[in-house]
Design a protein around this motif. Structure first.
Motif, short mmCIF file in Angstrom:
data_model
loop_
_atom_site.label_atom_id
_atom_site.label_comp_id
_atom_site.label_asym_id
_atom_site.label_seq_id
_atom_site.Cartn_x
_atom_site.Cartn_y
_atom_site.Cartn_z
N VAL B 269 63.52 57.49 80.32
CA VAL B 269 63.87 58.91 80.27
C VAL B 269 62.78 59.74 79.61
O VAL B 269 62.19 59.35 78.60
N LEU B 270 62.46 60.86 80.24
CA LEU B 270 61.54 61.85 79.67
C LEU B 270 62.31 63.17 79.54
O LEU B 270 63.22 63.45 80.32
N LYS B 271 61.92 63.97 78.56
CA LYS B 271 62.65 65.21 78.27
C LYS B 271 61.75 66.44 78.44
O LYS B 271 60.56 66.39 78.11
N GLY B 272 62.35 67.50 78.92
CA GLY B 272 61.68 68.79 78.90
C GLY B 272 60.44 68.91 79.76
O GLY B 272 59.60 69.77 79.50
N LEU B 273 60.33 68.11 80.80
CA LEU B 273 59.16 68.19 81.66
C LEU B 273 59.15 69.48 82.47
O LEU B 273 60.18 69.97 82.91
N GLN B 274 57.93 70.00 82.70
CA GLN B 274 57.77 71.08 83.67
C GLN B 274 57.55 70.52 85.06
O GLN B 274 57.96 71.11 86.05
N THR B 275 56.95 69.33 85.13
CA THR B 275 56.52 68.75 86.40
C THR B 275 56.51 67.24 86.25
O THR B 275 56.06 66.73 85.23
N LEU B 277 55.19 63.64 87.93
CA LEU B 277 54.21 63.09 88.88
C LEU B 277 54.77 61.83 89.51
O LEU B 277 55.09 60.87 88.82
N HIS B 301 53.56 70.95 92.97
CA HIS B 301 52.63 71.94 92.41
C HIS B 301 51.19 71.64 92.80
O HIS B 301 50.27 72.32 92.33
N PRO C 147 60.24 72.99 74.07
CA PRO C 147 58.92 72.91 73.44
C PRO C 147 57.92 72.21 74.35
O PRO C 147 58.30 71.37 75.16
N VAL C 149 53.63 72.13 76.21
CA VAL C 149 52.39 72.77 76.67
C VAL C 149 52.59 73.09 78.14
O VAL C 149 52.66 72.18 78.98
N PHE C 150 52.67 74.36 78.45
CA PHE C 150 53.06 74.76 79.80
C PHE C 150 51.96 75.58 80.47
O PHE C 150 51.18 76.26 79.83
N MET C 151 51.99 75.51 81.78
CA MET C 151 51.13 76.36 82.60
C MET C 151 51.82 77.69 82.83
O MET C 151 53.04 77.76 82.95
N ILE C 262 53.81 63.75 76.45
CA ILE C 262 53.77 64.21 77.85
C ILE C 262 54.43 65.59 77.95
O ILE C 262 55.54 65.80 77.45
N ASP C 263 53.73 66.51 78.59
CA ASP C 263 54.13 67.93 78.67
C ASP C 263 54.36 68.53 77.29
O ASP C 263 55.03 69.57 77.15
N ASN C 265 56.14 67.51 74.83
CA ASN C 265 57.47 67.38 74.24
C ASN C 265 57.48 66.24 73.22
O ASN C 265 57.09 65.12 73.55
N ASN C 268 58.54 62.68 74.22
CA ASN C 268 57.85 61.88 75.24
C ASN C 268 56.55 61.31 74.71
O ASN C 268 55.47 61.73 75.10
N LEU C 278 47.62 63.68 84.40
CA LEU C 278 48.35 64.94 84.46
C LEU C 278 48.58 65.33 85.91
O LEU C 278 47.63 65.40 86.69
N SER C 281 49.65 71.12 87.36
CA SER C 281 50.51 71.96 86.50
C SER C 281 51.07 71.20 85.30
O SER C 281 51.80 71.78 84.50
N GLY C 282 50.70 69.94 85.12
CA GLY C 282 51.20 69.19 83.97
C GLY C 282 50.40 69.46 82.72
O GLY C 282 49.27 69.96 82.76
N GLY C 283 50.99 69.12 81.58
CA GLY C 283 50.33 69.31 80.29
C GLY C 283 50.56 68.14 79.36
O GLY C 283 51.31 67.21 79.68
#
Lengths: 330, 330, 330
Positions: B269-275, B277, B301, C147, C149-151, C262-263, C265, C268, C278, C281-283
């Motif tokens: 499990v990962l949390k709070g991802l924007q994207t 892969l 994206h 929380p 790092v976002f694009m 990862i991202d 958070n 992660n 990445l 759009s990932g961070g």
């Protein structure tokens, strides 16, 4: 390509070609090249030599060569490669978390500088991953405090050319306390994925499609001489994706991965994966169970790349010995 | 492509073309093809049929077809696809961790062998993912002991052609103890990303750019018939990236992912991802909250791919019903 | 490209070109373009302006511009970019988990609509990431509860063109309870990776290879003005891969990553990575220790991309000040 580099790189490439006598095959220069370069059979081809590795407590000394050697990357197709020790990938190195490495590079390439960048160590690159000139040697010391499966490669500029021409390999740093799954693992193998482009063609390295994508340097060895396992085994693979350019969607047909340790670190465990994504230069420890007799293909599931050679066979038998099978034409 | 394969593949392709009457459009063969291939409207187009699935305890039998069916991949653009059951992607299958599958493939393609490779099961590929010849059927049994979101696909050589021409789908293996977030999820959907290349053009599959990158087989359906949700919902997507060649940078505009389970395994499990892969053939369970009324695009994206069709709309309304919106032109 | 879009996009592009006077360089239109477009030196070039950011409790207001500004992407090479606030990437924004953003976009581009899509917030895109017309402004409110790092990027169609032409940046949302490693970190930097293609050439954005891949918008600034650290420091990088098309294999030469979030958070966390992958759009938040004086290159290990500019230098000295070094030619 940034223009300030492109000119320098072009110059480097041209010098490299003139000095080494490699065939630098581009549409623009092929005419000239055809007349000025020596024929293929006269190119430098230095025989492979094993690395020298000695241990004294946690002090490990390793001696390797940079050299030019013909590599059969596909049946009947030879690449005049830039190598570590005369193989592509270079020799698999295996040390322990907490070791201190004293590394010597003997540059037997008469024409070009080479160097060594270990992803496994802490070191100032500008001091310890530096160029060793032709016919010279350099010795460097650094600690390996991070467990895992790491890439090593030549870091001499242009790095892209040194990797694409064959200068990479795997170094395993065994975790101090092992992996939690160590007691279950029955056998293990190492696999390095990489790409081959048109020979010595920097423009293809930069903007082209790979001609071959392979495991352990060739597109046929793992088909003809499969990895072996016994029914019921848990198999561990140490895998590394050398690139230079592409990511890998690493997959074993016919099973799921009981455990995957990203970059080989015992802390980074994933369960039940069908496929693990490796960045360029990324690694992993991958473990899975084989439950039936038969041949299990190993691929990158980016199937353009698998179709260019990145397929190996894991042969599973009742006793773990090779009795022939489909894949090898028996 | 390794040369020893390329000739075999070329031969296979040519035979396939001659037998199936597909238009095999390359610059080298187009002249001949134009005169020897039947016109588009006479090509084989077998109607879609549902899969047959029966359960008896944990014994699950599934019957599917391999068949040739025209698929509208973009408005007015038809691809004479190689399919499972006449759709691309093939039908979504849903079973439970611990099930034993008895799978039958009926090959209704009169010209080519096909097969089934389930990423969800443990089986010797050389025994149980084997070719079923034209107009024949094959039955295979294997356990599905790993929970997650898996790809299935035809594994007949050349695999790249069978995937690129449409033979893939998603199989969900529900975890025995569910996902920790099960009680919170309000609704769920399935999405399969994949690429379409120039029709039946193996060279394009190998070295070309995709013409379309799509969700669920087309570039328009998820724009015109959006997924639906209600304000405040937690939405779960089961996603799979069939490739055959590209990775996916899966993203939902206007929200972040509360939870992502890599390959659909409750452990990962990962949390709070924007994207997230996805490798080629990778999957995930993705959950997120929609807080306001409106249209939320779903994309990869990698925007070259999104621009080629990989955009869907999730429409969020006060009652979860579709009242029209920007995206569909209303 | 799906045909229904391609016509609309072509139309958009043509209008954009005519209105903005940009050089739209394609083989098909170059003749016309050469005669109808103004020379390079007369193109719009609006001076960079800082964003305006005000805080009142957890209410944060941010005002930014969309504008056209020349960006030096390589020595002597200028791109007439579409920007936020006149820089590429746009300004780094830094807020806190739980903030509510009131965002105003002033569109100073006289010719094209622009918009703002923050990956960090929850908002209906069709209501709050909408187009702001030329010479107009729009204000939108949304919470930032995740929380990381976002694009951020312009979301106006065609999105690919708006990102490829320069409209992206990084927004950091500081975790309420920080990162577990906060007390150990000595210094931090931000890095945005992105690609530059042939100027304003949509076909190249879609199907071409990038001409440059860069950190923080240029291929030279991080070589000439290295990031700095002191021997023994733990360095934190906030990294984001804006794409628009490529993934990043982010790597720091000479060290391994103590922690990767990862991202961004805090949940992660990965340990001991050599390279972090990445998505577009990932961070990530990346932390590592530098143990010796010298220059440490920062790259994407996809070396075709590193060779096109994605190399920066982290200079490590005994006191953390710059005393010159190899990389800058000293």
């Amino acid at each position: 390509m940034p223009k300030r580099y492109s000119q320098a790189l072009l110059l480097c490439s041209v010098i490299a070609v003139l000095l080494s006598g490699c065939i630098f095959d581009t549409t623009k220069t092929s005419e000239t090249a055809a007349t000025t370069n020596p024929p293929k059979e006269t190119r430098l081809n230095q025989p492979a030599v094993p690395p020298i590795m000695k241990r004294n407590g946690n002090q490990v000394s390793i001696e390797m060569t940079a050299q030019i050697t013909n590599i059969e990357i596909s049946k009947g197709e030879t690449y005049n490669a830039w190598t570590f020790n005369g193989t592509v990938p270079g020799p698999v190195l295996r040390i322990k978390e907490g070791d201190v490495l004293t590394f010597t590079l003997k540059n037997k390439d008469p024409n070009l500088a080479h160097s060594m960048d270990f992803h496994a160590v802490h070191a100032a690159p500008s001091a310890k991953f530096i160029d060793v000139q032709p016919n010279e040697q350099g010795t460097f010391t650094y600690p390996a405090n991070t467990p895992g499966v790491f890439m090593y490669h030549c870091g001499t500029k242009p790095v892209l050319a040194h990797i694409a021409n064959g200068m990479y390999g795997m170094i395993i740093v065994e975790p101090k306390n092992g992996y939690p799954t160590d007691p279950m693992v029955d056998r293990e193998y190492t696999l390095v994925q990489s790409e081959w482009y048109e020979e010595h063609d920097y423009e293809q390295f930069l903007n082209g499609e790979p001609e071959y994508v392979v495991f352990n340097g060739t597109d046929f060895e793992l088909m003809e001489k499969p990895l072996l396992a016994k029914v019921g085994d848990i198999v561990r693979l140490y895998i590394s994706n050398a690139g230079p350019n592409e990511v890998s969607s690493f997959h074993v047909v016919g099973t799921t991965m009981d455990a995957v340790y990203i970059d080989g670190n015992p802390s980074n465990v994933l369960k039940g994966l069908q496929t693990v994504l490796l960045p360029a230069s990324g690694g992993a420890v991958v473990e899975f169970t084989v439950t039936e007799e038969g041949d299990y293909p190993i691929v990158t599931h980016q199937f353009d790349h698998a179709s260019k050679g990145a397929v190996g066979i894991l042969r599973v038998t009742h006793d773990g010995l090779d009795h022939g099978g489909q894949a090898s034409g028996h």
